[in-house]
Design an enzyme around this catalytic site. Structure first.
Site, short mmCIF file in Angstrom:
data_model
loop_
_atom_site.label_atom_id
_atom_site.label_comp_id
_atom_site.label_asym_id
_atom_site.label_seq_id
_atom_site.Cartn_x
_atom_site.Cartn_y
_atom_site.Cartn_z
N LYS A 37 -17.98 47.65 -46.35
CA LYS A 37 -17.04 47.38 -45.26
C LYS A 37 -17.80 47.25 -43.94
O LYS A 37 -18.92 47.73 -43.80
CB LYS A 37 -16.04 48.55 -45.12
CG LYS A 37 -15.11 48.75 -46.30
CD LYS A 37 -13.93 47.81 -46.24
CE LYS A 37 -12.85 48.23 -47.22
NZ LYS A 37 -13.33 48.39 -48.61
N SER A 47 -14.49 44.93 -57.64
CA SER A 47 -13.94 45.85 -56.65
C SER A 47 -14.38 45.52 -55.24
O SER A 47 -13.80 46.02 -54.29
CB SER A 47 -14.38 47.28 -57.00
OG SER A 47 -15.79 47.32 -57.01
#
Lengths: 227, 227
Positions: A185, A146
DNA sequence: TTGACAAATGAACATCTGTTCACGTATACT
DNA sequence: AGTATACGTGAACAGATGTTCATTTGTCAA
C-alpha cells in the site's frame, strides 16, 4: 529518467571521466579521496555530494558504507564511451528471494544480501532501482491475487528495497500484526495511526494503528511478463 | 606460468568463483572479510594467505594497502566463467514511441530500421521480449487510468510487438471502431464475435463483432516505476 | 619419532574510507 | 534587504579494511 550528460556540472563530468579511466586501469572503483585528488576537489564531502547528484542523474549506483562501493551505470550516453555502451547495456542482478504472499510476512535476505546462487538472480535494468543501493535491493514473485488492489497480479515481480521506515507516499510492503497479513500500500503516517492507500484509485484506504503495522520494505518497481 | 585451475585448493577455487559472482553483482571486488564469510574461512589472514597464493598462481592481481584492491586476471581459463558470460542476459534498447491512450489508436513506428532519439530509448532486459524480434518491438507509456481493468496504471510502460492478428489468450491492444477506443484485453475469438477479457479477474468480459475490432499489437510485458 | 613445511587461527594494529556536521560562498528570486 | 537553493570547505568520527604476528594443526618424508 537519465539527465543529459551535458547538463551535468563540469565537476560531475570530470568524476565520470576519471572513474572510467580508473576502473579500466585498476579493475576496481576509486575511493572518494582519490576522486577528489584527481578532480581537484578539496573536500571529501563535496565529492560525496556530487556522487549523490550523479546517482540522482542516473549515472551511478552506490553501495552505502562500503569502500569503493561505486559503479558506473553503463547504457547511459557518455561521450567517448559510445561504443561500449552500445555493445553492452547495463543491468544489475538482484537476488530473487522467493514469493510474496498475503498470509506471510515478507521474507528478507538474511543480512546485507549475500545471494549469489545463479538460479536466484534476476536481471533488471539499473534504472529500475531508482538509485537505491543494490545491496539492499531484492526481487519477489507475487503469489496469489491478494495484491490486486495494489494493481499487482499473480506472477508479477516486485523489486523492493529492504527498509523498516518509510516516507509519506512511499509504496511499502507492510505486515499487519492484527490481521496476520502482508499487503502493498501507499504509506501515509497520520499521528497515532497510519493510512494505507491502495494503488487502485477506486478503492478505499484502510487505517491501522502505527504499532500494528510493520514496514518491511519499499516497492521500487514492478515487472510483469504477460501470459 | 599459470597454475592449472584444478590444482588449486578447494578454498582457492571457491574464492575465485565467489569473486566472479560478486564482481558481476556489485561491480566492484569483495573485501577480505566478505570473501571469508562467503567461503567459510574464519580468519582474514587465511583469506589473505590464499589470495597471495592465487597471485602466485597467476589468477589474481592485488594492489597493496588498498581496500578491495583485487582483480581477477582476464584471459585465464576458469571453469564456469565462460558459461556465465554466455548466460548473462542481454539488454536491449527499445524505442519509446509515445503514449497509449484510450481515445486514440495505438501509433505504430512506421517501419523497422529507424533512427530514434537517444531520449526515446528505454533499456529492458531481453527476457521481457519473450523471444520477439526487437525490430518489431516497441514501448509505450500509459496515459490516463483507462487501462485499469487491464491491471495497468497511468505511467506504466507497456512493451508490445506490432502485429495485426493474435492467438486466443494473447493480451492485445485493440482499437474498437464502434467505440473509438483503444483497450488492452485478453483476446478470445469466438466465431463472428470476439470476447475481450480484462486482466482483472473480477471484471466482466466484453463482446464485440470481429470486424469492429482491430488488433494493433500484442502486449509482451509491463514495467512500472512506482511513485 | 622427528623435523620441515604448508595451512589455519585469532587477535591486534594502523590506516583507509565513507559519513556527517557546522559553516561559508554565490546566485537568483521575492 | 531578506530568503531560498545549490554548491563548496574543513574537520571530526566511526567503522571498514588490509596487514602482521605468535601460535597451532595437519601432512609427509627421513
Amino acid at each position: 529518467m537519465v539527465k543529459e550528460y551535458h547538463k551535468l556540472s563540469e565537476r560531475q563530468r570530470n568524476i565520470i571521466q576519471f572513474m572510467l579511466n580508473y576502473v579500466e586501469t585498476f579493475g576496481f572503483p576509486p575511493s572518494i579521496r582519490e576522486i577528489g585528488e584527481a578532480t581537484d576537489i578539496a573536500s571529501t564531502s563535496v565529492v560525496n555530494y556530487n556522487l549523490n547528484k550523479l546517482v540522482e542523474a542516473g549515472y551511478l549506483v552506490r553501495t552505502n558504507h562500503v569502500s569503493r562501493g561505486l559503479r558506473l551505470v553503463e547504457g547511459v550516453n557518455i561521450p567517448g564511451q559510445r561504443k561500449r555502451v552500445q555493445a553492452q547495456a547495463q543491468h544489475l542482478r538482484l537476488p530473487l528471494i522467493g514469493h510474496i504472499v498475503a498470509s506471510k510476512p515478507v521474507q528478507m535476505p538474511e543480512d546485507s544480501g549475500q545471494h549469489y546462487d545463479e538460479d536466484d538472480l534476476i536481471d533488471v535494468p539499473s534504472a529500475m532501482l531508482k538509485g537505491a543501493d543494490p545491496a539492499d535491493t531484492f526481487a519477489l514473485i507475487v503469489k496469489g491475487d491478494s495484491m490486486i488492489d495494489a494493481m499487482i497480479r499473480e506472477g508479477d515481480i516486485v523489486i523492493m528495497r529492504r527498509q523498516s521506515t518509510a516516507q509519506a507516499g512511499d509504496m511499502v510492503a507492510v505486515w499487519l500484526t492484527d490481521n496476520n497479513e502482508t499487503t502493498l500500500k501507499y504509506y501515509y503516517p497520520e499521528g497515532e495511526r497510519v493510512r494505507l492507500q491502495p494503488a487502485h484509485p477506486q478503492m478505499d484506504a484502510i487505517y491501522v494503528k502505527a504499532d500494528t503495522c510493520q514496514i518491511r520494505g519499499k516497492v521500487l518497481s514492478v515487472l510483469r511478463y504477460v501470459q
